[in-house]
Write a protein that holds these residues in place. Structure first.
Motif, PDB file in Angstrom:
ATOM      1  N   LEU A   1      14.846 -20.791  -6.792  1.00  0.00           N
ATOM      2  CA  LEU A   1      13.679 -20.984  -6.272  1.00  0.00           C
ATOM      3  C   LEU A   1      12.633 -20.518  -7.122  1.00  0.00           C
ATOM      4  O   LEU A   1      11.421 -20.817  -6.870  1.00  0.00           O
ATOM      5  N   GLU A   2      12.742 -20.112  -8.311  1.00  0.00           N
ATOM      6  CA  GLU A   2      11.859 -19.481  -9.324  1.00  0.00           C
ATOM      7  C   GLU A   2      10.888 -18.869  -8.570  1.00  0.00           C
ATOM      8  O   GLU A   2       9.819 -19.179  -8.537  1.00  0.00           O
ATOM      9  N   VAL A   3      11.225 -17.685  -7.876  1.00  0.00           N
ATOM     10  CA  VAL A   3      10.206 -16.950  -7.052  1.00  0.00           C
ATOM     11  C   VAL A   3       9.367 -16.270  -8.441  1.00  0.00           C
ATOM     12  O   VAL A   3       9.690 -15.803  -9.313  1.00  0.00           O
ATOM     13  N   ARG A   4       8.195 -16.223  -7.826  1.00  0.00           N
ATOM     14  CA  ARG A   4       6.846 -16.045  -8.717  1.00  0.00           C
ATOM     15  C   ARG A   4       7.201 -14.532  -9.086  1.00  0.00           C
ATOM     16  O   ARG A   4       7.451 -13.686  -8.298  1.00  0.00           O
ATOM     17  N   ILE A   5       6.974 -14.162 -10.459  1.00  0.00           N
ATOM     18  CA  ILE A   5       7.175 -13.054 -10.961  1.00  0.00           C
ATOM     19  C   ILE A   5       5.824 -12.209 -11.146  1.00  0.00           C
ATOM     20  O   ILE A   5       4.758 -12.868 -11.035  1.00  0.00           O
ATOM     21  N   PHE A   6       5.834 -11.073 -11.276  1.00  0.00           N
ATOM     22  CA  PHE A   6       4.694 -10.226 -11.608  1.00  0.00           C
ATOM     23  C   PHE A   6       4.184 -10.473 -12.882  1.00  0.00           C
ATOM     24  O   PHE A   6       4.637 -10.680 -13.991  1.00  0.00           O
ATOM     25  N   ASP A   7       2.636 -10.696 -12.800  1.00  0.00           N
ATOM     26  CA  ASP A   7       1.995 -10.864 -13.921  1.00  0.00           C
ATOM     27  C   ASP A   7       1.994 -10.025 -15.101  1.00  0.00           C
ATOM     28  O   ASP A   7       2.161  -8.670 -14.523  1.00  0.00           O
ATOM     29  N   GLU A   8       1.634 -10.040 -16.199  1.00  0.00           N
ATOM     30  CA  GLU A   8       1.342  -8.984 -17.139  1.00  0.00           C
ATOM     31  C   GLU A   8       0.498  -7.918 -16.921  1.00  0.00           C
ATOM     32  O   GLU A   8       0.767  -6.704 -17.138  1.00  0.00           O
ATOM     33  N   ALA A   9      -0.662  -8.182 -16.239  1.00  0.00           N
ATOM     34  CA  ALA A   9      -1.653  -7.125 -16.034  1.00  0.00           C
ATOM     35  C   ALA A   9      -1.081  -6.227 -14.824  1.00  0.00           C
ATOM     36  O   ALA A   9      -1.186  -4.940 -14.909  1.00  0.00           O
ATOM     37  N   THR A  10      -0.376  -6.827 -13.996  1.00  0.00           N
ATOM     38  CA  THR A  10       0.258  -6.030 -12.837  1.00  0.00           C
ATOM     39  C   THR A  10       1.376  -5.154 -13.399  1.00  0.00           C
ATOM     40  O   THR A  10       1.333  -3.828 -13.049  1.00  0.00           O
ATOM     41  N   LYS A  11       2.066  -5.919 -14.497  1.00  0.00           N
ATOM     42  CA  LYS A  11       3.089  -4.796 -14.988  1.00  0.00           C
ATOM     43  C   LYS A  11       2.693  -3.807 -15.745  1.00  0.00           C
ATOM     44  O   LYS A  11       3.318  -2.783 -15.948  1.00  0.00           O
ATOM     45  N   LYS A  12       1.614  -3.928 -16.608  1.00  0.00           N
ATOM     46  CA  LYS A  12       1.098  -2.980 -17.290  1.00  0.00           C
ATOM     47  C   LYS A  12       0.506  -1.757 -16.683  1.00  0.00           C
ATOM     48  O   LYS A  12       0.581  -0.681 -16.872  1.00  0.00           O
ATOM     49  N   SER A  13      -0.214  -2.312 -15.452  1.00  0.00           N
ATOM     50  CA  SER A  13      -1.088  -1.319 -14.427  1.00  0.00           C
ATOM     51  C   SER A  13       0.005  -0.200 -14.033  1.00  0.00           C
ATOM     52  O   SER A  13      -0.140   0.774 -13.890  1.00  0.00           O
ATOM     53  N   VAL A  14       1.211  -0.826 -13.463  1.00  0.00           N
ATOM     54  CA  VAL A  14       2.228  -0.068 -12.627  1.00  0.00           C
ATOM     55  C   VAL A  14       2.935   0.859 -13.696  1.00  0.00           C
ATOM     56  O   VAL A  14       3.425   1.731 -13.487  1.00  0.00           O
ATOM     57  N   TYR A  15       3.088   0.206 -15.006  1.00  0.00           N
ATOM     58  CA  TYR A  15       3.722   1.023 -16.034  1.00  0.00           C
ATOM     59  C   TYR A  15       2.951   2.366 -16.434  1.00  0.00           C
ATOM     60  O   TYR A  15       3.586   3.314 -16.679  1.00  0.00           O
ATOM     61  N   ALA A  16       1.676   1.980 -16.435  1.00  0.00           N
ATOM     62  CA  ALA A  16       0.721   3.246 -16.746  1.00  0.00           C
ATOM     63  C   ALA A  16       0.829   4.240 -15.730  1.00  0.00           C
ATOM     64  O   ALA A  16       0.934   5.604 -16.081  1.00  0.00           O
ATOM     65  N   SER A  17       0.610   3.790 -14.470  1.00  0.00           N
ATOM     66  CA  SER A  17       0.576   4.661 -13.437  1.00  0.00           C
ATOM     67  C   SER A  17       1.901   5.400 -13.162  1.00  0.00           C
ATOM     68  O   SER A  17       2.150   6.829 -13.116  1.00  0.00           O
ATOM     69  N   GLN A  18       2.939   4.669 -13.372  1.00  0.00           N
ATOM     70  CA  GLN A  18       4.345   5.289 -13.399  1.00  0.00           C
ATOM     71  C   GLN A  18       4.808   6.345 -14.388  1.00  0.00           C
ATOM     72  O   GLN A  18       5.133   7.269 -14.004  1.00  0.00           O
ATOM     73  N   THR A  19       4.327   5.862 -15.470  1.00  0.00           N
ATOM     74  CA  THR A  19       4.508   6.795 -16.812  1.00  0.00           C
ATOM     75  C   THR A  19       3.694   8.260 -16.318  1.00  0.00           C
ATOM     76  O   THR A  19       4.218   9.081 -16.959  1.00  0.00           O
ATOM     77  N   LYS A  20       2.511   8.082 -16.085  1.00  0.00           N
ATOM     78  CA  LYS A  20       1.822   9.054 -16.081  1.00  0.00           C
ATOM     79  C   LYS A  20       2.215  10.225 -15.095  1.00  0.00           C
ATOM     80  O   LYS A  20       2.322  11.335 -15.298  1.00  0.00           O
ATOM     81  N   LYS A  21       2.812   9.622 -13.821  1.00  0.00           N
ATOM     82  CA  LYS A  21       3.283  10.711 -13.027  1.00  0.00           C
ATOM     83  C   LYS A  21       4.798  11.291 -13.660  1.00  0.00           C
ATOM     84  O   LYS A  21       4.971  12.281 -13.196  1.00  0.00           O
ATOM     85  N   ALA A  22       5.434  10.327 -14.178  1.00  0.00           N
ATOM     86  CA  ALA A  22       6.739  10.933 -14.664  1.00  0.00           C
ATOM     87  C   ALA A  22       6.444  12.071 -15.782  1.00  0.00           C
ATOM     88  O   ALA A  22       7.174  12.933 -15.601  1.00  0.00           O
ATOM     89  N   GLU A  23       5.520  11.692 -16.521  1.00  0.00           N
ATOM     90  CA  GLU A  23       5.294  12.892 -17.474  1.00  0.00           C
ATOM     91  C   GLU A  23       4.724  14.103 -17.105  1.00  0.00           C
ATOM     92  O   GLU A  23       5.396  15.219 -17.723  1.00  0.00           O
ATOM     93  N   SER A  24       4.152  13.955 -16.090  1.00  0.00           N
ATOM     94  CA  SER A  24       3.587  15.072 -15.501  1.00  0.00           C
ATOM     95  C   SER A  24       4.702  15.918 -14.821  1.00  0.00           C
ATOM     96  O   SER A  24       4.615  17.243 -14.684  1.00  0.00           O
TER      97      SER A  24
END
Length: 301
Positions: free
Chosen positions: A219-242
């Protein structure tokens, strides 16, 4: 091409005149008829091995409108089998053409249906099949197999969609025709998938259903775009580090050295929190970054 002249003067098909109007031979002016009938054709009759004949046709084919591969094979393996095959599959007046056209690309005149029938029955070895059956006085096996494939398609998929045309139906038939399908359920699933905005490849819907709706690669399900991945990574990493934990949620609940590891962005992949196949959307709210090991190990995507 010689036989095409004969077919035209016996009103088997029409051609367009200088005004773009389709005309059968019987309907054109007498002087034009006479010119056609009185024109002398220079015809060479050649004899040789099949390999030599193939090479001759390739050379001749350089000039004029190129013949398609099946037209070349028809000339090389001319005989009763090809004659019968063309009568069945290359006849534009055949009432089945409309049905076949839903699944097969091309036109009868350019041998598309004959080629596909041969491709299916020979499992892709058209040349060999035509050589073996060249002098056969019937095409029973060819017709039987072709009709089996067509009937199977129409029995499984009761709704005809434009994306069905040109799929590898011969391969799909061989791979899946022994499985049982409920046409009503298949139809309902197709409608559901056609309405899903995250599916990029509608042509893949049919094999996705045939394989049990398990492999989303079709089906080639639409994947997350680069901007979304970077935004989620930043948020996720900040919470993890805290919290002194890994920014991979799966590593964070583990018991090994990676429990507090902060992965780099290029060491992680985006994944659906709620699987797409279970209704999860490809949005930032449904995105989480996982280390590649856990992303690959995760099941239903």
């Amino acid at each position: 091409r010689i036989t095409s002249v004969g077919r035209f003067v016996t009103d088997k098909f029409a051609i367009k005149d200088e005004n773009g109007m389709e005309q059968y031979f019987d309907g054109i002016a007498k002087d034009k008829k006479d010119k056609i009938l009185e024109t002398k054709l220079l015809i060479y009759e050649c004899e040789g091995t099949e390999s030599q004949i193939k090479e001759w046709f390739k050379t001749i084919n350089i000039a004029g409108v190129p013949l398609v591969p099946q037209e070349l094979l028809n000339a090389i393996y001319s005989g009763p089998f090809v004659t019968l095959g063309k009568e069945e599959f290359s006849n534009s007046q055949n009432a089945n053409i409309q049905k076949w056209s839903a699944y097969i690309k091309g036109s009868a005149n350019r041998q598309a249906f004959f080629e596909r029938a041969l491709d299916w029955v020979s499992k892709g070895s058209i040349d060999d099949y035509m050589s073996i059956h060249r002098n056969d006085k019937n095409i029973n096996e060819l017709k039987r197999y072709f009709n089996s494939v067509i009937d199977w398609i129409s029995s499984v998929f009761t709704d005809v969609e434009s994306e069905m045309c040109g799929l590898e139906w011969g391969r799909l038939y061989e791979q899946y025709h022994k499985k049982a399908y409920d046409p009503k359920k298949v139809s309902a699933e197709i409608r559901k998938l056609y309405g899903d905005p995250y599916i990029k490849n509608r042509k893949g819907i049919f094999e996705f259903i045939l394989c049990g709706s398990a492999n989303t690669k079709f089906l080639e399900v639409r994947i997350f775009d680069e901007a979304t991945k970077k935004s989620v990574y930043a948020s996720q990493t900040k919470k993890a580090e805290s919290k002194g934990k890994s920014n991979c949620p799966h590593c964070a609940i583990g018991h090994d050295a990676n429990k507090s590891k902060i992965w780099n962005f290029d060491e992680m992949d985006a994944d659906h929190v709620a699987a797409w196949s279970k209704g999860g959307k490809t949005t930032a709210k449904n995105c989480e970054m996982l280390c590649r090991t856990h992303n690959r190990a995760k099941g239903n995507r």
